[in-house]
Design a protein around this motif. Structure first.
Motif, short mmCIF file in Angstrom:
data_model
loop_
_atom_site.label_atom_id
_atom_site.label_comp_id
_atom_site.label_asym_id
_atom_site.label_seq_id
_atom_site.Cartn_x
_atom_site.Cartn_y
_atom_site.Cartn_z
N VAL A 1 -32.03 -5.62 26.17
CA VAL A 1 -30.83 -5.52 25.34
C VAL A 1 -30.24 -4.11 25.41
CG1 VAL A 1 -29.90 -5.71 22.99
CG2 VAL A 1 -31.74 -7.24 23.72
N ILE A 2 -28.94 -4.04 25.55
CA ILE A 2 -28.20 -2.80 25.36
C ILE A 2 -27.22 -3.09 24.22
CG2 ILE A 2 -26.63 -1.10 26.35
CD1 ILE A 2 -27.71 -1.95 29.14
N GLU A 3 -27.29 -2.28 23.17
CA GLU A 3 -26.42 -2.49 22.02
C GLU A 3 -25.13 -1.70 22.16
OE1 GLU A 3 -28.42 -2.30 18.12
OE2 GLU A 3 -30.32 -2.25 19.24
N TYR A 4 -24.04 -2.31 21.74
CA TYR A 4 -22.74 -1.65 21.69
C TYR A 4 -22.19 -1.80 20.27
CZ TYR A 4 -22.86 -1.54 26.79
OH TYR A 4 -23.21 -1.28 28.09
N PRO A 5 -22.77 -1.08 19.31
CA PRO A 5 -22.37 -1.25 17.91
C PRO A 5 -20.91 -0.87 17.65
CG PRO A 5 -23.86 0.61 18.13
CD PRO A 5 -23.81 -0.07 19.46
#
Length: 186
Positions: A171-175
């Motif tokens: 997972v790579i988060e892009y908040p």
């Protein structure tokens, strides 16, 4: 962004269909009983049986027509159409520059079941030109069908990310953009 507008327009069309159906069905339920129902001419080849008259208070089942936008095409899993994973470029490819990884499709389905509500795929497989347009890295897993960007309406993206990690997804988060990139490493 194109998928966002496509999703919004799909939901708007579905809402309009539901509203029209509700108005139609409400009109049926309050119509006077004395209004005659027009009868079709019987067929020459085979006479049709007379229509059944519902008892007082009975509801006649009028199923809605299938929604060709939301339900047509091959399914990737129980809740996702394959078309949701297709490249959304402006026609640079046929939509499928690579096949989607079946393991990824299964994991995204599991993720959807964790939250028991829709998950929106904003990007699946990408052709090289589309990947460059959206700022994807040169060797992005999207290029080989091993990644998807997604979000779950009403669920914080960090909760979606934690659930995806628990299922074994990278997972790579892009908040700041309110979505998560999930991938299967090969």
């Amino acid at each position: 962004m194109k998928n966002f507008y496509k999703t919004i327009s799909r939901r708007l069309i579905l809402s309009i269909l539901i509203l029209i159906s509700c108005v139609f069905l409400t009109g049926l339920s309050i119509a006077p009983e004395e209004v005659p129902v027009p009868q079709a001419e019987p067929s020459v080849s085979a006479p049709s049986p007379p229509p059944e008259t519902p008892q007082d208070g009975a509801v006649i089942d009028h199923p809605l027509p299938e929604d060709p936008i939301l339900t047509k095409g091959p399914w990737a899993s129980e809740h996702f159409l394959m078309s949701e994973y297709a490249c959304d470029c402006a026609g640079y490819c046929d939509g499928w520059p690579a096949e989607m990884d079946p393991e990824l499709l299964g994991k995204v389905e599991e993720l959807r079941c964790v939250f028991d509500q829709p998950i929106i795929i904003t990007s699946g497989v990408r052709c090289e030109r589309r990947n460059a347009e959206v700022g994807g890295i040169e060797n992005s897993w999207h290029l080989s069908g091993h990644a998807a960007d997604l979000y779950c309406p009403g669920v914080p993206c960090d909760e979606v990310a934690a659930a995806a990690r628990a299922l074994g997804l990278g997972v790579i988060e892009y908040p700041d953009r309110q979505f998560d990139h999930v991938e299967i490493w090969r």
